[in-house]
Scaffold this motif. Sequence first.
Motif, PDB file in Angstrom:
ATOM      1  N   ALA A 125      -6.896   8.262   0.477  1.00  0.00           N
ATOM      2  CA  ALA A 125      -6.392   6.882   0.353  1.00  0.00           C
ATOM      3  C   ALA A 125      -4.978   6.761   0.904  1.00  0.00           C
ATOM      4  O   ALA A 125      -4.129   7.617   0.652  1.00  0.00           O
ATOM      5  N   LEU A 126      -4.737   5.687   1.651  1.00  0.00           N
ATOM      6  CA  LEU A 126      -3.375   5.355   2.056  1.00  0.00           C
ATOM      7  C   LEU A 126      -2.809   4.428   0.980  1.00  0.00           C
ATOM      8  O   LEU A 126      -3.356   3.336   0.761  1.00  0.00           O
ATOM      9  N   ASN A 127      -1.777   4.908   0.305  1.00  0.00           N
ATOM     10  CA  ASN A 127      -1.233   4.128  -0.813  1.00  0.00           C
ATOM     11  C   ASN A 127      -0.059   3.265  -0.372  1.00  0.00           C
ATOM     12  O   ASN A 127       0.863   3.762   0.267  1.00  0.00           O
ATOM     13  N   ILE A 128      -0.113   2.005  -0.716  1.00  0.00           N
ATOM     14  CA  ILE A 128       1.055   1.139  -0.575  1.00  0.00           C
ATOM     15  C   ILE A 128       1.460   0.808  -2.004  1.00  0.00           C
ATOM     16  O   ILE A 128       0.769   0.058  -2.692  1.00  0.00           O
ATOM     17  N   GLN A 129       2.542   1.438  -2.447  1.00  0.00           N
ATOM     18  CA  GLN A 129       2.913   1.265  -3.857  1.00  0.00           C
ATOM     19  C   GLN A 129       3.768   0.017  -4.032  1.00  0.00           C
ATOM     20  O   GLN A 129       4.832  -0.107  -3.417  1.00  0.00           O
ATOM     21  N   LEU A 130       3.235  -0.893  -4.826  1.00  0.00           N
ATOM     22  CA  LEU A 130       3.794  -2.234  -4.884  1.00  0.00           C
ATOM     23  C   LEU A 130       3.470  -2.848  -6.236  1.00  0.00           C
ATOM     24  O   LEU A 130       2.369  -2.670  -6.755  1.00  0.00           O
ATOM     25  N   ASN A 131       4.425  -3.568  -6.784  1.00  0.00           N
ATOM     26  CA  ASN A 131       4.149  -4.354  -7.990  1.00  0.00           C
ATOM     27  C   ASN A 131       3.699  -5.747  -7.544  1.00  0.00           C
ATOM     28  O   ASN A 131       4.488  -6.525  -7.006  1.00  0.00           O
ATOM     29  N   GLU A 177       8.681  -6.778   4.011  1.00  0.00           N
ATOM     30  CA  GLU A 177       8.117  -7.153   5.317  1.00  0.00           C
ATOM     31  C   GLU A 177       7.406  -5.953   5.974  1.00  0.00           C
ATOM     32  O   GLU A 177       6.359  -6.101   6.592  1.00  0.00           O
ATOM     33  N   GLY A 178       8.017  -4.748   5.787  1.00  0.00           N
ATOM     34  CA  GLY A 178       7.453  -3.534   6.400  1.00  0.00           C
ATOM     35  C   GLY A 178       6.036  -3.284   5.914  1.00  0.00           C
ATOM     36  O   GLY A 178       5.142  -2.891   6.681  1.00  0.00           O
ATOM     37  N   PHE A 179       5.825  -3.558   4.644  1.00  0.00           N
ATOM     38  CA  PHE A 179       4.507  -3.336   4.057  1.00  0.00           C
ATOM     39  C   PHE A 179       3.480  -4.307   4.667  1.00  0.00           C
ATOM     40  O   PHE A 179       2.363  -3.929   4.998  1.00  0.00           O
ATOM     41  N   ILE A 180       3.915  -5.548   4.858  1.00  0.00           N
ATOM     42  CA  ILE A 180       2.995  -6.555   5.408  1.00  0.00           C
ATOM     43  C   ILE A 180       2.600  -6.161   6.837  1.00  0.00           C
ATOM     44  O   ILE A 180       1.424  -6.221   7.210  1.00  0.00           O
ATOM     45  N   LYS A 181       3.601  -5.695   7.611  1.00  0.00           N
ATOM     46  CA  LYS A 181       3.334  -5.277   8.999  1.00  0.00           C
ATOM     47  C   LYS A 181       2.363  -4.106   9.023  1.00  0.00           C
ATOM     48  O   LYS A 181       1.430  -4.076   9.816  1.00  0.00           O
ATOM     49  N   GLN A 182       2.598  -3.134   8.136  1.00  0.00           N
ATOM     50  CA  GLN A 182       1.751  -1.931   8.086  1.00  0.00           C
ATOM     51  C   GLN A 182       0.295  -2.322   7.787  1.00  0.00           C
ATOM     52  O   GLN A 182      -0.646  -1.866   8.449  1.00  0.00           O
ATOM     53  N   LEU A 183       0.157  -3.226   6.829  1.00  0.00           N
ATOM     54  CA  LEU A 183      -1.181  -3.650   6.426  1.00  0.00           C
ATOM     55  C   LEU A 183      -1.898  -4.351   7.589  1.00  0.00           C
ATOM     56  O   LEU A 183      -3.064  -4.083   7.878  1.00  0.00           O
ATOM     57  N   ARG A 184      -1.163  -5.233   8.262  1.00  0.00           N
ATOM     58  CA  ARG A 184      -1.765  -5.973   9.393  1.00  0.00           C
ATOM     59  C   ARG A 184      -2.163  -5.029  10.514  1.00  0.00           C
ATOM     60  O   ARG A 184      -3.239  -5.155  11.085  1.00  0.00           O
ATOM     61  N   SER A 185      -1.288  -4.050  10.816  1.00  0.00           N
ATOM     62  CA  SER A 185      -1.580  -3.181  11.958  1.00  0.00           C
ATOM     63  C   SER A 185      -2.806  -2.323  11.660  1.00  0.00           C
ATOM     64  O   SER A 185      -3.616  -2.052  12.547  1.00  0.00           O
ATOM     65  N   VAL A 186      -2.977  -1.915  10.425  1.00  0.00           N
ATOM     66  CA  VAL A 186      -4.160  -1.129  10.061  1.00  0.00           C
ATOM     67  C   VAL A 186      -5.409  -2.005  10.170  1.00  0.00           C
ATOM     68  O   VAL A 186      -6.430  -1.600  10.731  1.00  0.00           O
ATOM     69  N   ALA A 187      -5.315  -3.239   9.658  1.00  0.00           N
ATOM     70  CA  ALA A 187      -6.481  -4.135   9.661  1.00  0.00           C
ATOM     71  C   ALA A 187      -6.897  -4.498  11.091  1.00  0.00           C
ATOM     72  O   ALA A 187      -8.086  -4.596  11.391  1.00  0.00           O
ATOM     73  N   GLU A 188      -5.907  -4.658  11.966  1.00  0.00           N
ATOM     74  CA  GLU A 188      -6.232  -5.045  13.351  1.00  0.00           C
ATOM     75  C   GLU A 188      -7.049  -3.975  14.065  1.00  0.00           C
ATOM     76  O   GLU A 188      -7.817  -4.278  14.979  1.00  0.00           O
ATOM     77  N   LYS A 189      -6.891  -2.726  13.640  1.00  0.00           N
ATOM     78  CA  LYS A 189      -7.623  -1.620  14.281  1.00  0.00           C
ATOM     79  C   LYS A 189      -9.081  -1.562  13.816  1.00  0.00           C
ATOM     80  O   LYS A 189      -9.864  -0.773  14.334  1.00  0.00           O
ATOM     81  N   SER A 190      -9.428  -2.343  12.801  1.00  0.00           N
ATOM     82  CA  SER A 190     -10.752  -2.200  12.173  1.00  0.00           C
ATOM     83  C   SER A 190     -11.715  -3.274  12.643  1.00  0.00           C
ATOM     84  O   SER A 190     -11.327  -4.422  12.832  1.00  0.00           O
ATOM     85  N   GLN A 191     -12.956  -2.873  12.802  1.00  0.00           N
ATOM     86  CA  GLN A 191     -14.006  -3.834  13.168  1.00  0.00           C
ATOM     87  C   GLN A 191     -14.397  -4.678  11.959  1.00  0.00           C
ATOM     88  O   GLN A 191     -14.784  -5.822  12.082  1.00  0.00           O
TER      89      GLN A 191
END
Length: 247
Positions: free
Chosen positions: A55-61, A69-83
């Motif tokens: 699991a890739l953990n994004i630790q967040l309350n 903002e960094g977390f949002i970018k990371q999430l988007r970039s991962v999602a964009e790679k997925s079908q």
Amino acid sequence: MRRGRVKEWLASMKDKLLVITGGSRGIGREVAALFYRSGYHIVNLSRSACDLPFALNIQLNLAEKHWPEGFIKQLRSVAEKSQEVCLIHNAAALENDSINTLDADTLRQVLEVNVVAPQKLNKILLPSMKAGSSILYVGSTLAEKAVPNAYSYVLSKHAGAGMMKANCQDLAGMGIHTASVCPGFTDTEMLRGHIGNDHSTLTNIVERSTFQRLIKPEEIARTLLFCAKNQVINGSLIHANLGQIEQ
Ligand SMILES: NC(=O)c1ccc[n+]([C@@H]2O[C@H](COP(=O)([O-])OP(=O)(O)OC[C@H]3O[C@@H](n4cnc5c(N)ncnc54)[C@H](OP(=O)(O)O)[C@@H]3O)[C@@H](O)[C@H]2O)c1
């Protein structure tokens, strides 16, 4: 996850991605494990990490108003790679409260986790979600009925059911489906904590199931996987409660 591990993780990205909130324990952890076995890459969002090594953990309350903002970018970039992205809103806050005790700050806090955070994630991820993706909500029997002393939880779970139904309407034509799986009494820390680990209350709960047992988290995980795989389950509220004996 270390920076090197994140790179490795990104390089091995699969076509299918699960983004789940509350994957550190209980139902969410079982969902992460099952979806991984079914070919999904897993991103978990919770305050403590999910201990599953893949699991890739994004630790967040999720109760926090502003997410980095960094977390949002990371999430988007991962999602964009997925079908295919399956987004599961699973984390929830459960307080003991009632019309007599619930104060505005607690209500705001619960709504932030149970209602606002899911919509924030929908908005972050939707632009990267292709046809075949899904948005699933973990609801509750309390999305449709009420019990005493769970006021903020009951109202926020009702709101979650409304969000899912509205999502179904707004996403028409995009090939993205949505559903809400509503567990009954499931053997997790949330349930045991809510009843104060009281043995007689637990026995009472078990007796209210037509199967005389608690639901196993993996049973809810299997129901969610079924929903993710079947577009015909769209705008649907699925009862996953073993059949409760009404009193
Ligand atoms: N167990 C039941 O009987 C039952 C019945 C009906 C519905 N449900 C629903 O099933 C879902 C999962 O519940 P569960 O029983 O598996 O509960 P659980 O074992 O207590 O797990 C809750 C998860 O939510 C995360 N979470 C809670 N508050 C958070 C916050 N502020 N920010 C980020 N993450 C947060 C927790 O992670 P951290 O603490 O690490 O942040 C944890 O991973 C919930 O939506 C719940 O309402 C459960």
